[in-house]
Design a protein around this motif. Structure first.
Motif, PDB file in Angstrom:
ATOM      1  N   ARG A 128      51.904  20.453  48.391  1.00 20.37           N
ATOM      2  CA  ARG A 128      51.203  19.814  49.505  1.00 20.37           C
ATOM      3  C   ARG A 128      49.693  19.992  49.363  1.00 20.37           C
ATOM      4  O   ARG A 128      48.923  19.060  49.593  1.00 20.37           O
ATOM      5  CB  ARG A 128      51.676  20.405  50.842  1.00 20.37           C
ATOM      6  CG  ARG A 128      52.975  19.804  51.345  1.00 20.37           C
ATOM      7  CD  ARG A 128      53.235  20.192  52.798  1.00 20.37           C
ATOM      8  NE  ARG A 128      53.276  21.637  53.017  1.00 20.37           N
ATOM      9  CZ  ARG A 128      54.374  22.392  52.914  1.00 20.37           C
ATOM     10  NH1 ARG A 128      55.525  21.837  52.608  1.00 20.37           N
ATOM     11  NH2 ARG A 128      54.316  23.690  53.124  1.00 20.37           N
ATOM     12  N   GLU A 129      49.271  21.200  48.976  1.00 22.75           N
ATOM     13  CA  GLU A 129      47.837  21.446  48.790  1.00 22.75           C
ATOM     14  C   GLU A 129      47.276  20.577  47.665  1.00 22.75           C
ATOM     15  O   GLU A 129      46.190  20.015  47.803  1.00 22.75           O
ATOM     16  CB  GLU A 129      47.594  22.917  48.479  1.00 22.75           C
ATOM     17  CG  GLU A 129      47.821  23.840  49.646  1.00 22.75           C
ATOM     18  CD  GLU A 129      47.766  25.301  49.245  1.00 22.75           C
ATOM     19  OE1 GLU A 129      47.631  25.603  48.042  1.00 22.75           O
ATOM     20  OE2 GLU A 129      47.863  26.158  50.142  1.00 22.75           O
ATOM     21  N   ASP A 130      48.019  20.458  46.571  1.00 23.59           N
ATOM     22  CA  ASP A 130      47.572  19.620  45.459  1.00 23.59           C
ATOM     23  C   ASP A 130      47.484  18.167  45.887  1.00 23.59           C
ATOM     24  O   ASP A 130      46.540  17.455  45.533  1.00 23.59           O
ATOM     25  CB  ASP A 130      48.524  19.752  44.268  1.00 23.59           C
ATOM     26  CG  ASP A 130      48.404  21.104  43.585  1.00 23.59           C
ATOM     27  OD1 ASP A 130      47.421  21.828  43.861  1.00 23.59           O
ATOM     28  OD2 ASP A 130      49.288  21.438  42.778  1.00 23.59           O
ATOM     29  N   ARG A 131      48.471  17.698  46.639  1.00 28.64           N
ATOM     30  CA  ARG A 131      48.475  16.320  47.106  1.00 28.64           C
ATOM     31  C   ARG A 131      47.286  16.076  48.031  1.00 28.64           C
ATOM     32  O   ARG A 131      46.592  15.064  47.915  1.00 28.64           O
ATOM     33  CB  ARG A 131      49.789  15.993  47.830  1.00 28.64           C
ATOM     34  CG  ARG A 131      49.900  14.527  48.188  1.00 28.64           C
ATOM     35  CD  ARG A 131      51.229  14.137  48.804  1.00 28.64           C
ATOM     36  NE  ARG A 131      52.307  15.070  48.577  1.00 28.64           N
ATOM     37  CZ  ARG A 131      52.968  15.704  49.552  1.00 28.64           C
ATOM     38  NH1 ARG A 131      52.676  15.509  50.807  1.00 28.64           N
ATOM     39  NH2 ARG A 131      53.953  16.535  49.262  1.00 28.64           N
ATOM     40  N   ALA A 132      47.001  17.021  48.938  1.00 26.91           N
ATOM     41  CA  ALA A 132      45.871  16.880  49.844  1.00 26.91           C
ATOM     42  C   ALA A 132      44.554  16.844  49.067  1.00 26.91           C
ATOM     43  O   ALA A 132      43.647  16.060  49.383  1.00 26.91           O
ATOM     44  CB  ALA A 132      45.863  18.023  50.863  1.00 26.91           C
ATOM     45  N   PHE A 133      44.454  17.656  48.046  1.00 30.00           N
ATOM     46  CA  PHE A 133      43.246  17.675  47.227  1.00 30.00           C
ATOM     47  C   PHE A 133      43.052  16.347  46.509  1.00 30.00           C
ATOM     48  O   PHE A 133      41.956  15.789  46.479  1.00 30.00           O
ATOM     49  CB  PHE A 133      43.316  18.831  46.217  1.00 30.00           C
ATOM     50  CG  PHE A 133      42.127  18.910  45.312  1.00 30.00           C
ATOM     51  CD1 PHE A 133      40.898  19.344  45.796  1.00 30.00           C
ATOM     52  CD2 PHE A 133      42.228  18.546  43.979  1.00 30.00           C
ATOM     53  CE1 PHE A 133      39.794  19.413  44.964  1.00 30.00           C
ATOM     54  CE2 PHE A 133      41.128  18.607  43.155  1.00 30.00           C
ATOM     55  CZ  PHE A 133      39.914  19.040  43.639  1.00 30.00           C
ATOM     56  N   ARG A 134      44.134  15.796  45.918  1.00 26.32           N
ATOM     57  CA  ARG A 134      44.037  14.513  45.222  1.00 26.32           C
ATOM     58  C   ARG A 134      43.662  13.395  46.190  1.00 26.32           C
ATOM     59  O   ARG A 134      42.876  12.515  45.855  1.00 26.32           O
ATOM     60  CB  ARG A 134      45.353  14.196  44.516  1.00 26.32           C
ATOM     61  CG  ARG A 134      45.572  15.018  43.253  1.00 26.32           C
ATOM     62  CD  ARG A 134      46.720  14.481  42.424  1.00 26.32           C
ATOM     63  NE  ARG A 134      47.945  14.302  43.183  1.00 26.32           N
ATOM     64  CZ  ARG A 134      48.889  15.226  43.364  1.00 26.32           C
ATOM     65  NH1 ARG A 134      48.728  16.414  42.827  1.00 26.32           N
ATOM     66  NH2 ARG A 134      49.970  14.965  44.060  1.00 26.32           N
ATOM     67  N   GLU A 135      44.214  13.411  47.413  1.00 26.81           N
ATOM     68  CA  GLU A 135      43.861  12.393  48.399  1.00 26.81           C
ATOM     69  C   GLU A 135      42.399  12.491  48.802  1.00 26.81           C
ATOM     70  O   GLU A 135      41.713  11.477  48.970  1.00 26.81           O
ATOM     71  CB  GLU A 135      44.772  12.515  49.621  1.00 26.81           C
ATOM     72  CG  GLU A 135      46.191  12.067  49.356  1.00 26.81           C
ATOM     73  CD  GLU A 135      47.135  12.390  50.500  1.00 26.81           C
ATOM     74  OE1 GLU A 135      46.671  12.926  51.533  1.00 26.81           O
ATOM     75  OE2 GLU A 135      48.325  12.083  50.355  1.00 26.81           O
ATOM     76  N   ALA A 136      41.879  13.707  48.942  1.00 26.06           N
ATOM     77  CA  ALA A 136      40.462  13.889  49.268  1.00 26.06           C
ATOM     78  C   ALA A 136      39.582  13.383  48.127  1.00 26.06           C
ATOM     79  O   ALA A 136      38.533  12.761  48.358  1.00 26.06           O
ATOM     80  CB  ALA A 136      40.178  15.358  49.557  1.00 26.06           C
ATOM     81  N   GLN A 137      40.000  13.614  46.874  1.00 21.30           N
ATOM     82  CA  GLN A 137      39.250  13.106  45.730  1.00 21.30           C
ATOM     83  C   GLN A 137      39.213  11.577  45.750  1.00 21.30           C
ATOM     84  O   GLN A 137      38.171  10.969  45.521  1.00 21.30           O
ATOM     85  CB  GLN A 137      39.887  13.570  44.418  1.00 21.30           C
ATOM     86  CG  GLN A 137      39.480  14.937  43.983  1.00 21.30           C
ATOM     87  CD  GLN A 137      40.065  15.276  42.629  1.00 21.30           C
ATOM     88  OE1 GLN A 137      41.211  14.950  42.336  1.00 21.30           O
ATOM     89  NE2 GLN A 137      39.277  15.947  41.812  1.00 21.30           N
TER      90      GLN A 137
END
Length: 148
Positions: free
Chosen positions: A7-16
């Motif tokens: 979930r953290e990785d997905r949130a980071f990719r979405e922010a990018q």
């Protein structure tokens, strides 16, 4: 734990992705200033221009100009748990190890017998050899330099 990290990785990719989309929108709407290229001033009429390369006595030969490199190996040479011996005279120490341009490694005993060593390669030679301290025009001069 695994799902939290995903979930953290997905949130980071979405922010990018959101940041990249914002950057693209800004570039499309904002006119960027036109910066002129700054060039170095031309040398004055009396000034000499120094070349960008080293003088010939400081240049190192390229890989195509050198037939190979060599090093001295005083202790017994152990490859895959076996001590290498010269097939002709039985010597097992004081080798000259050559690494040729085709990445093959050759051994030369004190008596002058040479044999190709298939268990060694250029990677092994590079890990165990020191820096090149001298270039020799002939094999004999190189061997003399290494004490053979």
């Amino acid at each position: 734990m695994f799902f939290r990290r995903a979930r953290e990785d997905r949130a980071f990719r979405e922010a990018q992705r959101a940041g990249f989309a914002l950057l693209l929108r800004l570039q499309a709407t904002q006119p960027w200033p036109d910066f002129s290229q700054q060039t170095a001033p031309a040398p004055a009429a009396g000034e000499a221009v120094a070349p960008d390369f080293l003088p010939p006595d400081l240049r190192v030969p390229s890989g195509q100009e050198v037939a190979g490199v060599m090093m001295r190996w005083l202790q017994p040479l152990v490859i895959d748990g076996d001590v290498r011996t010269c097939p002709e005279c039985g010597a097992y120490r004081d080798w000259i190890v050559f690494c040729l341009r085709d990445d093959s490694v050759w051994l030369r005993c004190r008596a002058g017998h040479e044999t190709k060593e298939p268990g060694l390669g250029a990677a092994w030679f590079n890990r165990h050899s020191g820096p090149v301290d001298r270039f020799h025009p002939t094999l004999e001069e190189g061997l003399r330099h290494l004490g053979h």
